[in-house]
Motif scaffolding. Structure first.
Motif, PDB file in Angstrom:
ATOM      1  N   CYS A  39       0.831  -1.207   0.000  1.00  0.00           N
ATOM      2  CA  CYS A  39       0.000   0.000   0.000  1.00  0.00           C
ATOM      3  C   CYS A  39       0.865   1.256   0.000  1.00  0.00           C
ATOM      4  O   CYS A  39       0.544   2.241  -0.669  1.00  0.00           O
ATOM      5  CB  CYS A  39      -0.936  -0.008   1.199  1.00  0.00           C
ATOM      6  SG  CYS A  39      -2.269  -1.204   1.052  1.00  0.00           S
ATOM      7  N   PHE A  40       1.976   1.223   0.737  1.00  0.00           N
ATOM      8  CA  PHE A  40       2.908   2.344   0.733  1.00  0.00           C
ATOM      9  C   PHE A  40       3.457   2.583  -0.668  1.00  0.00           C
ATOM     10  O   PHE A  40       3.519   3.720  -1.145  1.00  0.00           O
ATOM     11  CB  PHE A  40       4.051   2.079   1.711  1.00  0.00           C
ATOM     12  CG  PHE A  40       5.108   3.132   1.707  1.00  0.00           C
ATOM     13  CD1 PHE A  40       4.939   4.314   2.403  1.00  0.00           C
ATOM     14  CD2 PHE A  40       6.284   2.953   0.992  1.00  0.00           C
ATOM     15  CE1 PHE A  40       5.915   5.304   2.395  1.00  0.00           C
ATOM     16  CE2 PHE A  40       7.269   3.924   0.971  1.00  0.00           C
ATOM     17  CZ  PHE A  40       7.079   5.106   1.682  1.00  0.00           C
ATOM     18  N   LEU A  41       3.832   1.502  -1.354  1.00  0.00           N
ATOM     19  CA  LEU A  41       4.352   1.646  -2.712  1.00  0.00           C
ATOM     20  C   LEU A  41       3.280   2.121  -3.685  1.00  0.00           C
ATOM     21  O   LEU A  41       3.561   2.901  -4.584  1.00  0.00           O
ATOM     22  CB  LEU A  41       4.952   0.323  -3.192  1.00  0.00           C
ATOM     23  CG  LEU A  41       6.252  -0.100  -2.533  1.00  0.00           C
ATOM     24  CD1 LEU A  41       6.672  -1.472  -3.035  1.00  0.00           C
ATOM     25  CD2 LEU A  41       7.331   0.917  -2.799  1.00  0.00           C
ATOM     26  N   PHE A  42       2.050   1.627  -3.499  1.00  0.00           N
ATOM     27  CA  PHE A  42       0.974   2.043  -4.387  1.00  0.00           C
ATOM     28  C   PHE A  42       0.688   3.533  -4.274  1.00  0.00           C
ATOM     29  O   PHE A  42       0.409   4.191  -5.268  1.00  0.00           O
ATOM     30  CB  PHE A  42      -0.318   1.275  -4.088  1.00  0.00           C
ATOM     31  CG  PHE A  42      -0.331  -0.125  -4.633  1.00  0.00           C
ATOM     32  CD1 PHE A  42       0.420  -0.480  -5.735  1.00  0.00           C
ATOM     33  CD2 PHE A  42      -1.113  -1.090  -4.048  1.00  0.00           C
ATOM     34  CE1 PHE A  42       0.396  -1.764  -6.234  1.00  0.00           C
ATOM     35  CE2 PHE A  42      -1.153  -2.375  -4.544  1.00  0.00           C
ATOM     36  CZ  PHE A  42      -0.397  -2.715  -5.632  1.00  0.00           C
ATOM     37  N   PHE A  43       0.738   4.078  -3.069  1.00  0.00           N
ATOM     38  CA  PHE A  43       0.359   5.475  -2.901  1.00  0.00           C
ATOM     39  C   PHE A  43       1.571   6.395  -2.824  1.00  0.00           C
ATOM     40  O   PHE A  43       1.827   7.185  -3.733  1.00  0.00           O
ATOM     41  CB  PHE A  43      -0.526   5.644  -1.662  1.00  0.00           C
ATOM     42  CG  PHE A  43      -1.080   7.022  -1.522  1.00  0.00           C
ATOM     43  CD1 PHE A  43      -1.972   7.512  -2.456  1.00  0.00           C
ATOM     44  CD2 PHE A  43      -0.715   7.829  -0.467  1.00  0.00           C
ATOM     45  CE1 PHE A  43      -2.484   8.800  -2.343  1.00  0.00           C
ATOM     46  CE2 PHE A  43      -1.223   9.117  -0.339  1.00  0.00           C
ATOM     47  CZ  PHE A  43      -2.106   9.591  -1.274  1.00  0.00           C
ATOM     48  N   GLU A  44       2.347   6.276  -1.766  1.00  0.00           N
ATOM     49  CA  GLU A  44       3.481   7.183  -1.610  1.00  0.00           C
ATOM     50  C   GLU A  44       4.554   6.938  -2.669  1.00  0.00           C
ATOM     51  O   GLU A  44       5.215   7.869  -3.121  1.00  0.00           O
ATOM     52  CB  GLU A  44       4.094   7.054  -0.211  1.00  0.00           C
ATOM     53  CG  GLU A  44       3.273   7.696   0.884  1.00  0.00           C
ATOM     54  CD  GLU A  44       2.244   6.758   1.490  1.00  0.00           C
ATOM     55  OE1 GLU A  44       2.015   5.682   0.929  1.00  0.00           O
ATOM     56  OE2 GLU A  44       1.662   7.122   2.527  1.00  0.00           O
ATOM     57  N   GLY A  45       4.715   5.689  -3.077  1.00  0.00           N
ATOM     58  CA  GLY A  45       5.706   5.373  -4.112  1.00  0.00           C
ATOM     59  C   GLY A  45       5.366   5.992  -5.451  1.00  0.00           C
ATOM     60  O   GLY A  45       6.243   6.493  -6.158  1.00  0.00           O
ATOM     61  N   ALA A  72      -4.492   3.665  -8.295  1.00  0.00           N
ATOM     62  CA  ALA A  72      -5.614   3.258  -7.447  1.00  0.00           C
ATOM     63  C   ALA A  72      -6.750   2.680  -8.296  1.00  0.00           C
ATOM     64  O   ALA A  72      -7.384   1.691  -7.902  1.00  0.00           O
ATOM     65  CB  ALA A  72      -6.109   4.448  -6.633  1.00  0.00           C
ATOM     66  N   ALA A  73      -7.005   3.276  -9.451  1.00  0.00           N
ATOM     67  CA  ALA A  73      -8.047   2.747 -10.339  1.00  0.00           C
ATOM     68  C   ALA A  73      -7.682   1.356 -10.841  1.00  0.00           C
ATOM     69  O   ALA A  73      -8.552   0.477 -10.928  1.00  0.00           O
ATOM     70  CB  ALA A  73      -8.265   3.699 -11.508  1.00  0.00           C
ATOM     71  N   MET A  74      -6.414   1.135 -11.148  1.00  0.00           N
ATOM     72  CA  MET A  74      -5.994  -0.196 -11.616  1.00  0.00           C
ATOM     73  C   MET A  74      -6.089  -1.231 -10.492  1.00  0.00           C
ATOM     74  O   MET A  74      -6.474  -2.379 -10.735  1.00  0.00           O
ATOM     75  CB  MET A  74      -4.573  -0.138 -12.162  1.00  0.00           C
ATOM     76  CG  MET A  74      -4.435   0.693 -13.422  1.00  0.00           C
ATOM     77  SD  MET A  74      -5.555   0.180 -14.737  1.00  0.00           S
ATOM     78  CE  MET A  74      -4.887  -1.395 -15.141  1.00  0.00           C
ATOM     79  N   VAL A  75      -5.752  -0.846  -9.267  1.00  0.00           N
ATOM     80  CA  VAL A  75      -5.871  -1.772  -8.131  1.00  0.00           C
ATOM     81  C   VAL A  75      -7.338  -2.116  -7.900  1.00  0.00           C
ATOM     82  O   VAL A  75      -7.692  -3.279  -7.676  1.00  0.00           O
ATOM     83  CB  VAL A  75      -5.226  -1.166  -6.868  1.00  0.00           C
ATOM     84  CG1 VAL A  75      -5.538  -2.005  -5.638  1.00  0.00           C
ATOM     85  CG2 VAL A  75      -3.725  -1.039  -7.050  1.00  0.00           C
ATOM     86  N   LYS A  76      -8.208  -1.125  -7.963  1.00  0.00           N
ATOM     87  CA  LYS A  76      -9.642  -1.371  -7.788  1.00  0.00           C
ATOM     88  C   LYS A  76     -10.188  -2.236  -8.919  1.00  0.00           C
ATOM     89  O   LYS A  76     -11.001  -3.136  -8.689  1.00  0.00           O
ATOM     90  CB  LYS A  76     -10.399  -0.037  -7.718  1.00  0.00           C
ATOM     91  CG  LYS A  76     -11.870  -0.190  -7.449  1.00  0.00           C
ATOM     92  CD  LYS A  76     -12.143  -0.850  -6.117  1.00  0.00           C
ATOM     93  CE  LYS A  76     -13.635  -0.983  -5.865  1.00  0.00           C
ATOM     94  NZ  LYS A  76     -13.924  -1.685  -4.627  1.00  0.00           N
ATOM     95  N   LEU A  77      -9.737  -1.996 -10.146  1.00  0.00           N
ATOM     96  CA  LEU A  77     -10.152  -2.826 -11.283  1.00  0.00           C
ATOM     97  C   LEU A  77      -9.701  -4.269 -11.090  1.00  0.00           C
ATOM     98  O   LEU A  77     -10.446  -5.207 -11.372  1.00  0.00           O
ATOM     99  CB  LEU A  77      -9.595  -2.248 -12.585  1.00  0.00           C
ATOM    100  CG  LEU A  77      -9.933  -3.021 -13.853  1.00  0.00           C
ATOM    101  CD1 LEU A  77     -11.421  -2.933 -14.140  1.00  0.00           C
ATOM    102  CD2 LEU A  77      -9.137  -2.487 -15.016  1.00  0.00           C
ATOM    103  N   ASN A  78      -8.495  -4.444 -10.596  1.00  0.00           N
ATOM    104  CA  ASN A  78      -7.994  -5.787 -10.317  1.00  0.00           C
ATOM    105  C   ASN A  78      -8.852  -6.475  -9.263  1.00  0.00           C
ATOM    106  O   ASN A  78      -9.145  -7.671  -9.359  1.00  0.00           O
ATOM    107  CB  ASN A  78      -6.533  -5.704  -9.855  1.00  0.00           C
ATOM    108  CG  ASN A  78      -5.864  -7.046  -9.822  1.00  0.00           C
ATOM    109  OD1 ASN A  78      -6.433  -8.047 -10.212  1.00  0.00           O
ATOM    110  ND2 ASN A  78      -4.635  -7.049  -9.342  1.00  0.00           N
ATOM    111  N   ASP A  79      -9.287  -5.739  -8.253  1.00  0.00           N
ATOM    112  CA  ASP A  79     -10.160  -6.291  -7.220  1.00  0.00           C
ATOM    113  C   ASP A  79     -11.506  -6.688  -7.810  1.00  0.00           C
ATOM    114  O   ASP A  79     -12.064  -7.730  -7.459  1.00  0.00           O
ATOM    115  CB  ASP A  79     -10.334  -5.268  -6.095  1.00  0.00           C
ATOM    116  CG  ASP A  79     -11.098  -5.836  -4.925  1.00  0.00           C
ATOM    117  OD1 ASP A  79     -10.594  -6.798  -4.307  1.00  0.00           O
ATOM    118  OD2 ASP A  79     -12.192  -5.313  -4.623  1.00  0.00           O
TER     119      ASP A  79
END
Length: 142
Positions: A39-45, A72-79
């Motif tokens: 999550c750190f890499l997804f956002f702050e990274g 974030a959109a790609m992570v949500k799409l993956n979910d």
């Protein structure tokens, strides 16, 4: 909506939801369960990457805002794709699942393969096991 509610499909128990990273809770992830480092890499990274790209003048400063949103959109799409896969897999009868597992995990096969030997010849090379006696000079003149 007919069928079970959304939390019935969730892989994260409700009592453990509050211990999840804020990023996963804000996105409402149910099937993808990223840890704290991810999550750190997804956002702050992605913010740091966008800042570096903007400082190098490879992208505009809008990338600092856009890149984390796109990730974030790609992570949500993956979910969402994972949810569709899990739901469709739940509809497959148990017999079909067992057959699929057997096909995907084949037993090792041990056997012998018959190999046909082909004799190859190399042009211009003669290989013998006996020494060849030298030719006489008399044979040349004759």
């Amino acid at each position: 909506m007919t069928g079970p509610n959304r939390t019935a499909w969730a892989t994260i128990p409700v009592e453990e939801e509050r211990y999840r990273p804020l990023y996963a809770r804000v996105l409402g992830l149910r099937f993808v369960n990223p840890g704290g480092v991810l999550c750190f890499l997804f956002f702050e990274g992605t913010i740091a990457l966008a800042v570096l790209l903007a400082l190098a003048e490879l992208v505009t400063w809008w990338a600092v805002l856009v890149l984390p949103v796109v990730v974030a959109a790609m992570v949500k799409l993956n979910d969402m794709v994972a949810a569709i896969v899990v739901r469709s897999a739940a509809l497959v009868p148990e017999q079909e699942r067992d057959r699929f597992r057997r096909q995907m995990e084949p037993e090792p096969v041990i056997g012998r393969a018959r190999v046909e030997w082909v004799t190859h010849s190399v042009t211009g090379a003669v290989i013998t096991v006996e020494p060849v006696p030298p030719k006489d000079h008399a044979d040349r003149s004759a």
